[in-house]
Design a protein around this motif. Structure first.
Motif, PDB file in Angstrom:
ATOM      1  N   GLU A 108      28.867  41.309 -48.065  1.00 19.63           N
ATOM      2  CA  GLU A 108      29.985  40.632 -47.413  1.00 19.63           C
ATOM      3  C   GLU A 108      29.484  39.560 -46.454  1.00 19.63           C
ATOM      4  O   GLU A 108      29.986  38.426 -46.444  1.00 19.63           O
ATOM      5  CB  GLU A 108      30.853  41.642 -46.667  1.00 19.63           C
ATOM      6  N   GLU A 109      28.477  39.903 -45.666  1.00 21.31           N
ATOM      7  CA  GLU A 109      27.928  38.925 -44.726  1.00 21.31           C
ATOM      8  C   GLU A 109      27.235  37.787 -45.467  1.00 21.31           C
ATOM      9  O   GLU A 109      27.295  36.618 -45.034  1.00 21.31           O
ATOM     10  CB  GLU A 109      26.954  39.621 -43.777  1.00 21.31           C
ATOM     11  N   ALA A 110      26.598  38.101 -46.594  1.00 24.71           N
ATOM     12  CA  ALA A 110      25.975  37.048 -47.401  1.00 24.71           C
ATOM     13  C   ALA A 110      27.028  36.069 -47.892  1.00 24.71           C
ATOM     14  O   ALA A 110      26.866  34.843 -47.779  1.00 24.71           O
ATOM     15  CB  ALA A 110      25.234  37.666 -48.582  1.00 24.71           C
ATOM     16  N   GLY A 111      28.125  36.600 -48.431  1.00 28.13           N
ATOM     17  CA  GLY A 111      29.187  35.736 -48.919  1.00 28.13           C
ATOM     18  C   GLY A 111      29.756  34.846 -47.826  1.00 28.13           C
ATOM     19  O   GLY A 111      30.026  33.661 -48.040  1.00 28.13           O
ATOM     20  N   GLU A 112      29.909  35.405 -46.634  1.00 30.03           N
ATOM     21  CA  GLU A 112      30.432  34.625 -45.515  1.00 30.03           C
ATOM     22  C   GLU A 112      29.480  33.486 -45.139  1.00 30.03           C
ATOM     23  O   GLU A 112      29.918  32.369 -44.840  1.00 30.03           O
ATOM     24  CB  GLU A 112      30.670  35.532 -44.312  1.00 30.03           C
ATOM     25  N   ALA A 113      28.180  33.759 -45.156  1.00 28.22           N
ATOM     26  CA  ALA A 113      27.196  32.719 -44.830  1.00 28.22           C
ATOM     27  C   ALA A 113      27.239  31.599 -45.866  1.00 28.22           C
ATOM     28  O   ALA A 113      27.234  30.409 -45.516  1.00 28.22           O
ATOM     29  CB  ALA A 113      25.797  33.323 -44.751  1.00 28.22           C
ATOM     30  N   PHE A 114      27.295  31.955 -47.151  1.00 26.70           N
ATOM     31  CA  PHE A 114      27.344  30.935 -48.197  1.00 26.70           C
ATOM     32  C   PHE A 114      28.642  30.126 -48.109  1.00 26.70           C
ATOM     33  O   PHE A 114      28.632  28.892 -48.293  1.00 26.70           O
ATOM     34  CB  PHE A 114      27.218  31.579 -49.571  1.00 26.70           C
TER      35      PHE A 114
ATOM     36  N   VAL B  36      22.159  28.905 -45.937  1.00 26.19           N
ATOM     37  CA  VAL B  36      21.710  29.390 -47.247  1.00 26.19           C
ATOM     38  C   VAL B  36      20.587  30.404 -47.070  1.00 26.19           C
ATOM     39  O   VAL B  36      20.579  31.470 -47.699  1.00 26.19           O
ATOM     40  CB  VAL B  36      21.253  28.221 -48.145  1.00 26.19           C
ATOM     41  N   ALA B  37      19.637  30.099 -46.198  1.00 22.07           N
ATOM     42  CA  ALA B  37      18.540  31.035 -45.938  1.00 22.07           C
ATOM     43  C   ALA B  37      19.059  32.339 -45.342  1.00 22.07           C
ATOM     44  O   ALA B  37      18.593  33.432 -45.701  1.00 22.07           O
ATOM     45  CB  ALA B  37      17.524  30.382 -44.999  1.00 22.07           C
ATOM     46  N   LEU B  38      20.045  32.247 -44.450  1.00 21.82           N
ATOM     47  CA  LEU B  38      20.632  33.451 -43.854  1.00 21.82           C
ATOM     48  C   LEU B  38      21.329  34.289 -44.924  1.00 21.82           C
ATOM     49  O   LEU B  38      21.184  35.521 -44.966  1.00 21.82           O
ATOM     50  CB  LEU B  38      21.626  33.051 -42.762  1.00 21.82           C
ATOM     51  N   GLY B  39      22.093  33.633 -45.790  1.00 23.67           N
ATOM     52  CA  GLY B  39      22.767  34.355 -46.859  1.00 23.67           C
ATOM     53  C   GLY B  39      21.792  35.038 -47.794  1.00 23.67           C
ATOM     54  O   GLY B  39      22.024  36.176 -48.241  1.00 23.67           O
ATOM     55  N   ARG B  40      20.695  34.378 -48.093  1.00 18.32           N
ATOM     56  CA  ARG B  40      19.657  34.994 -48.931  1.00 18.32           C
ATOM     57  C   ARG B  40      19.120  36.265 -48.274  1.00 18.32           C
ATOM     58  O   ARG B  40      18.905  37.278 -48.936  1.00 18.32           O
ATOM     59  CB  ARG B  40      18.505  34.010 -49.146  1.00 18.32           C
ATOM     60  N   ARG B  41      18.871  36.181 -46.974  1.00 15.24           N
ATOM     61  CA  ARG B  41      18.360  37.358 -46.268  1.00 15.24           C
ATOM     62  C   ARG B  41      19.353  38.512 -46.342  1.00 15.24           C
ATOM     63  O   ARG B  41      18.984  39.661 -46.588  1.00 15.24           O
ATOM     64  CB  ARG B  41      18.076  37.007 -44.806  1.00 15.24           C
ATOM     65  N   TYR B  42      20.629  38.197 -46.142  1.00 18.60           N
ATOM     66  CA  TYR B  42      21.656  39.240 -46.222  1.00 18.60           C
ATOM     67  C   TYR B  42      21.717  39.834 -47.632  1.00 18.60           C
ATOM     68  O   TYR B  42      21.910  41.053 -47.790  1.00 18.60           O
ATOM     69  CB  TYR B  42      23.020  38.680 -45.845  1.00 18.60           C
ATOM     70  N   LEU B  43      21.551  39.009 -48.665  1.00 19.57           N
ATOM     71  CA  LEU B  43      21.547  39.540 -50.032  1.00 19.57           C
ATOM     72  C   LEU B  43      20.387  40.509 -50.235  1.00 19.57           C
ATOM     73  O   LEU B  43      20.562  41.567 -50.838  1.00 19.57           O
ATOM     74  CB  LEU B  43      21.448  38.398 -51.048  1.00 19.57           C
ATOM     75  N   ARG B  44      19.211  40.128 -49.758  1.00 17.10           N
ATOM     76  CA  ARG B  44      18.055  41.022 -49.893  1.00 17.10           C
ATOM     77  C   ARG B  44      18.307  42.346 -49.184  1.00 17.10           C
ATOM     78  O   ARG B  44      17.828  43.396 -49.632  1.00 17.10           O
ATOM     79  CB  ARG B  44      16.795  40.345 -49.324  1.00 17.10           C
TER      80      ARG B  44
END
Length: 257
Positions: free
Chosen positions: A121-127, A108-116
């Motif tokens: 696409e990478e955020a969605g994959e992490a979530f 979740v923290a990784l996906g948040r970082r990718y969103l920022r």
């Protein structure tokens, strides 16, 4: 070895998954895992196992249960077991072992970082990877003393937040039609979570379903008024006004902190 709490408690190693059938021993192991690498006091553990009605020999019983947990986690290829005695109680040391709840929060923290970073696409994959770790409600039906209740509540809220962020990532990628069905389900399952209603309105509007988007707002507003006596939050109202004006609601996405 891998510990799993996102569903019924189980331990996975080279021989596959295993679980504990004795409820009090399961509660003890779940409590130690919920605070992995941190000490839980004897009083906390006894309260978790027996609540306020503790037997006269609760301390002796706790020592027996700790011994049983140690036997359950014993592996002949390891010099020492993971459950350690540390004043004023015990701790379970991960020491390189995996814990699915910790992996989930890291994703979740990784996906948040990718969103920022606008790497949607990478955020969605992490979530998605984080949500795929869940096998059912956190901790299954293990007892709910203050330690486990608080832990399960935090994880359940994090799961909802992860779902919300996944939908945001999909919307930012223009996948509005793809998330409409999911959002209808989420709004039914979580009728007071305004973020899902807002996302549904946006997904419908950008799928050229303006009337359905306005209908979704009316339904959400009615639910909030009936259940809480509250009007929808400001972002929902602003999105509603934008849809009425047929404006493109650029600010409809939730900010990512």
């Amino acid at each position: 070895m891998r510990y799993e709490l996102l569903g019924s408690l189980r331990v996975v190693d080279g021989d596959g998954p295993s679980s504990i059938s004795a409820q009090k021993i399961e509660i003890l192991l779940a409590s130690l895992l919920a605070h992995a690498d941190h000490v839980l006091s004897v009083d906390q553990l006894m309260g978790e196992i027996w609540g306020e009605r503790q037997p006269r020999r609760a301390l002796a019983g706790l020592h027996v249960y700790v011994s049983e947990v140690r036997k359950f986690l014993y592996r002949p290829d390891r010099a020492a077991g993971p459950v350690l005695t540390r004043s004023p109680g015990y701790l379970l040391r991960l020491d390189g072992d995996a814990l699915d709840a910790r992996e989930f929060l890291e994703l979740v923290a990784l996906g948040r970082r990718y969103l920022r970073e606008r790497r949607f696409e990478e955020a969605g994959e992490a979530f998605e990877r984080g949500l795929a770790l869940w096998r059912g409600p956190a901790l299954g039906d293990v007892g709910r003393g203050p330690v486990l209740r608080g832990f399960a509540t935090r994880l359940t809220e994090a799961r909802l937040e992860c779902t919300e962020l996944l939908v945001d990532a999909q919307l930012r990628r223009g996948r509005h039609r793809e998330v409409v069905g999911l959002l209808y389900t989420l709004t039914v399952e979580n009728p007071l979570r305004e973020a899902f209603h807002r996302q549904l309105m946006l997904a419908l509007y950008r799928s050229e379903r303006r009337a359905d988007a306005l209908r979704a707002y009316r339904s959400a507003r009615r639910t909030l008024l009936d259940e809480l006596g509250l009007e929808p939050c400001t972002p929902m109202q602003e999105l509603h006004r934008a849809i009425l004006r047929s404006d493109d609601p650029d600010g409809a996405m939730a900010p990512v902190g």
